[in-house]
Design an enzyme around this catalytic site. Structure first.
Site, PDB file in Angstrom:
ATOM      1  N   THR A  76     -15.052   9.818 -20.949  1.00 26.79           N
ATOM      2  CA  THR A  76     -16.180  10.536 -20.372  1.00 26.79           C
ATOM      3  C   THR A  76     -17.477   9.981 -20.925  1.00 26.79           C
ATOM      4  O   THR A  76     -17.546   9.640 -22.101  1.00 26.79           O
ATOM      5  CB  THR A  76     -16.139  12.061 -20.641  1.00 26.79           C
ATOM      6  OG1 THR A  76     -17.337  12.668 -20.172  1.00 26.79           O
ATOM      7  CG2 THR A  76     -15.974  12.375 -22.098  1.00 26.79           C
ATOM      8  N   VAL A  77     -18.496   9.871 -20.070  1.00 28.37           N
ATOM      9  CA  VAL A  77     -19.798   9.421 -20.561  1.00 28.37           C
ATOM     10  C   VAL A  77     -20.554  10.562 -21.239  1.00 28.37           C
ATOM     11  O   VAL A  77     -21.507  10.326 -21.967  1.00 28.37           O
ATOM     12  CB  VAL A  77     -20.684   8.834 -19.433  1.00 28.37           C
ATOM     13  CG1 VAL A  77     -20.025   7.622 -18.810  1.00 28.37           C
ATOM     14  CG2 VAL A  77     -21.045   9.865 -18.388  1.00 28.37           C
ATOM     15  N   ASP A  78     -20.110  11.798 -21.016  1.00 33.51           N
ATOM     16  CA  ASP A  78     -20.813  12.945 -21.582  1.00 33.51           C
ATOM     17  C   ASP A  78     -20.516  13.166 -23.063  1.00 33.51           C
ATOM     18  O   ASP A  78     -21.209  13.942 -23.720  1.00 33.51           O
ATOM     19  CB  ASP A  78     -20.452  14.218 -20.807  1.00 33.51           C
ATOM     20  CG  ASP A  78     -20.966  14.197 -19.374  1.00 33.51           C
ATOM     21  OD1 ASP A  78     -22.041  13.610 -19.154  1.00 33.51           O
ATOM     22  OD2 ASP A  78     -20.296  14.737 -18.490  1.00 33.51           O
ATOM     23  N   MET A 132     -27.726  11.816 -17.763  1.00 32.31           N
ATOM     24  CA  MET A 132     -26.595  12.677 -17.435  1.00 32.31           C
ATOM     25  C   MET A 132     -26.289  13.608 -18.618  1.00 32.31           C
ATOM     26  O   MET A 132     -26.596  13.300 -19.762  1.00 32.31           O
ATOM     27  CB  MET A 132     -25.359  11.843 -17.122  1.00 32.31           C
ATOM     28  CG  MET A 132     -25.394  11.168 -15.760  1.00 32.31           C
ATOM     29  SD  MET A 132     -23.890  10.182 -15.473  1.00 32.31           S
ATOM     30  CE  MET A 132     -24.094   9.800 -13.742  1.00 32.31           C
ATOM     31  N   ARG A 150     -24.392  17.730 -18.418  1.00 38.79           N
ATOM     32  CA  ARG A 150     -24.490  19.068 -17.835  1.00 38.79           C
ATOM     33  C   ARG A 150     -24.719  20.138 -18.893  1.00 38.79           C
ATOM     34  O   ARG A 150     -25.640  20.947 -18.804  1.00 38.79           O
ATOM     35  CB  ARG A 150     -23.207  19.383 -17.061  1.00 38.79           C
ATOM     36  CG  ARG A 150     -23.162  20.747 -16.411  1.00 38.79           C
ATOM     37  CD  ARG A 150     -21.915  20.887 -15.579  1.00 38.79           C
ATOM     38  NE  ARG A 150     -21.869  19.875 -14.540  1.00 38.79           N
ATOM     39  CZ  ARG A 150     -22.493  19.994 -13.366  1.00 38.79           C
ATOM     40  NH1 ARG A 150     -23.173  21.075 -13.085  1.00 38.79           N
ATOM     41  NH2 ARG A 150     -22.417  19.030 -12.472  1.00 38.79           N
ATOM     42  N   TYR A 195     -25.717   6.929 -11.387  1.00 42.85           N
ATOM     43  CA  TYR A 195     -24.509   6.130 -11.584  1.00 42.85           C
ATOM     44  C   TYR A 195     -24.752   4.872 -12.428  1.00 42.85           C
ATOM     45  O   TYR A 195     -23.813   4.324 -13.009  1.00 42.85           O
ATOM     46  CB  TYR A 195     -23.937   5.698 -10.231  1.00 42.85           C
ATOM     47  CG  TYR A 195     -23.111   6.752  -9.521  1.00 42.85           C
ATOM     48  CD1 TYR A 195     -23.102   8.072  -9.953  1.00 42.85           C
ATOM     49  CD2 TYR A 195     -22.348   6.413  -8.408  1.00 42.85           C
ATOM     50  CE1 TYR A 195     -22.349   9.022  -9.290  1.00 42.85           C
ATOM     51  CE2 TYR A 195     -21.589   7.370  -7.737  1.00 42.85           C
ATOM     52  CZ  TYR A 195     -21.600   8.676  -8.177  1.00 42.85           C
ATOM     53  OH  TYR A 195     -20.854   9.613  -7.525  1.00 42.85           O
ATOM     54  N   LEU A 196     -26.003   4.398 -12.457  1.00 40.21           N
ATOM     55  CA  LEU A 196     -26.278   3.192 -13.246  1.00 40.21           C
ATOM     56  C   LEU A 196     -25.879   3.381 -14.700  1.00 40.21           C
ATOM     57  O   LEU A 196     -25.446   2.433 -15.366  1.00 40.21           O
ATOM     58  CB  LEU A 196     -27.771   2.841 -13.169  1.00 40.21           C
ATOM     59  CG  LEU A 196     -28.347   2.571 -11.772  1.00 40.21           C
ATOM     60  CD1 LEU A 196     -29.827   2.235 -11.884  1.00 40.21           C
ATOM     61  CD2 LEU A 196     -27.597   1.425 -11.101  1.00 40.21           C
ATOM     62  N   ARG A 254     -23.371   4.931 -15.983  1.00 38.36           N
ATOM     63  CA  ARG A 254     -21.939   4.848 -16.275  1.00 38.36           C
ATOM     64  C   ARG A 254     -21.267   3.604 -15.705  1.00 38.36           C
ATOM     65  O   ARG A 254     -20.083   3.362 -15.954  1.00 38.36           O
ATOM     66  CB  ARG A 254     -21.227   6.099 -15.770  1.00 38.36           C
ATOM     67  CG  ARG A 254     -21.125   6.217 -14.270  1.00 38.36           C
ATOM     68  CD  ARG A 254     -20.603   7.574 -13.880  1.00 38.36           C
ATOM     69  NE  ARG A 254     -20.024   7.563 -12.536  1.00 38.36           N
ATOM     70  CZ  ARG A 254     -19.828   8.651 -11.813  1.00 38.36           C
ATOM     71  NH1 ARG A 254     -20.171   9.826 -12.300  1.00 38.36           N
ATOM     72  NH2 ARG A 254     -19.273   8.570 -10.628  1.00 38.36           N
TER      73      ARG A 254
END
Length: 417
Positions: free
Chosen positions: A138-140, A186, A188, A294-295, A297
């Site tokens: 996950t990028v988060d 990004m 949430r 999206y760039l 990730r």
């Protein structure tokens, strides 16, 4: 070794999720284990749309390690409880039985770990010999237990570098043009990527001058006052804002009003344009903003070498854990030293990962709420170190690979779910 291994990708892809896939397939091949991949994640498993990875050359599998996106397709589909979605889980088990799947590797985040855990319980109920492994991605960076998440380091590197480069542009133009620049990251519920933007500068006068975290309520009056003060002192102001910032009453500042996805998530996006508009209206300054979306990730060209190494390591360990029968387990990253930075892979129970969310620790956020601390920098900086660019062609474009993705013959009736 008899039996088949099924690998699937889930949720938003990362710059290095295919590196994990490459490691899974390479390790399984070394152990003479056949690997099938589900087309578009869990949907492919339900639909019995399975890809035979043995049709791919060794060179193609190696090339996955420098190719972004999701080579087999991913999806945002969350299965409910075993009781509520009983038919779907039983369909999964039927597909596994039809193709002699004995090992299921699900490469995703919190919800994917939960799905892998539920599938393992259903298999046990039916006494079917299946080992389920959750593979982190996950990028988060919000997965519990693991020190960091494969995918995050590269997105963090892209964020830090982009903020630094944009800040140089703004500084050059501030005298007669742009005074404020807003970069949307990004995140949430967790501000890890926004925090990574803080690595672009080292002092209070370096960009980014303000970071807005979802862990802190957004106070517009204070934010505008801070921007005004920084422009007066520095000449310009660079802001990094997490897409998930909320007002004190809990409402998303950037609620796009597009309904909710299957995970129950409100579609976000647009916080940077909102903030830019408020600054322009309140202060009358020229403002530019960006939504990299999206760039962040997909930027494999700027991947972190540390992140790539960790993505490969969890893929290899996932196969090893599976073949050892370590059911309902996830290979996670454990930091053993900050300086020099050292890490290792160790197993963690899926129950400790599934549906838990790791937000930014309070001591990582500056006391005024608008920046990162030395502790955050010590944690984040090693994760973006090192470069591993993809090979480039003579046309100046990276040589990414597109797999054949040959489907295996279906054995069951068409799924109508």
């Amino acid at each position: 070794m008899s039996g088949t291994l099924l690998y699937a990708q889930s949720g938003g892809v990362t710059a290095v999720i295919n590196a994990t896939a490459s490691a899974v397939i390479t390790e399984a091949r070394a152990r003479k284990v056949k690997v099938l991949a589900a087309r578009n994640g869990i949907l492919g498993a339900l639909r019995e749309e399975l890809i035979d990875t043995s049709k791919e050359s060794a060179a193609a599998i190696r090339a996955l390690a420098h190719t972004p996106g999701g080579a087999f397709g991913s999806c945002r589909v969350k299965l409910k409880s075993l009781e509520a979605d009983r038919a779907k889980y039983e369909r999964l088990l039927a597909v596994f039985k039809a193709h002699d799947v004995r090992w299921f590797l699900y490469n995703g985040g919190n919800d994917s770990a939960d799905t892998a855990l539920k599938v393992s319980k259903l298999a046990a109920e039916f006494d079917y010999p299946l080992t389920c492994i959750g593979v982190p991605k996950t990028v988060d960076n919000d997965l519990a237990v693991t020190d960091c998440c494969p995918g995050f380091g590269s997105a963090a590197k892209y964020t830090a570098v982009s903020v630094r480069e944009c800040a140089l542009d703004v500084a050059a133009m501030a005298e007669t043009s742009t005074k404020v620049f807003v970069y949307e990251a990004m995140g949430r519920h967790a501000g890890w990527l926004a925090a990574a933007g803080g690595l672009a500068g080292k002092t209070v006068d370096d960009a980014p001058h303000l970071i807005l975290f979802p862990e802190r309520p957004y106070d517009e009056a204070d934010f505008i006052a801070q921007v005004k003060k920084i422009v007066a002192r520095v000449g310009y102001c660079v802001v990094v804002a997490s897409e998930g910032i909320r007002t004190a009453d809990g409402k998303f500042v950037a609620d796009a009003g597009g309904g909710k996805d299957s995970f129950g998530h409100t579609q976000l996006g647009g916080v940077a344009s909102f903030l830019a508009g408020r600054v322009k209206d309140q202060l009358g300054m020229k403002v530019h903003w960006t939504l990299p979306d999206y760039l962040q990730r997909s930027a494999r060209h700027l991947a972190s070498k540390t992140d790539l190494d960790q993505a490969l390591a969890v893929g290899k360990a996932a196969v090893q854990y599976a073949l050892k029968g370590m059911n309902a387990t996830m290979p996670v990253i454990k930091r053993t030293s900050d300086s020099p930075y050292r890490w290792k892979i160790e197993p963690a129970a899926l129950e400790k990962v599934a549906n838990h969310e790791k937000t930014m620790p309070a001591n990582f956020i500056r006391k005024d709420g608008y920046g990162i601390t030395a502790s955050a920098r010590k944690y984040l900086e090693p994760l973006i170190r090192g470069e591993s660019p993809p090979p480039y062609g003579r046309d100046g474009i990276p040589n990414y690979v597109a797999l054949k993705n040959v489907a295996v013959k279906q054995k069951l009736s068409v799924w109508r779910g």
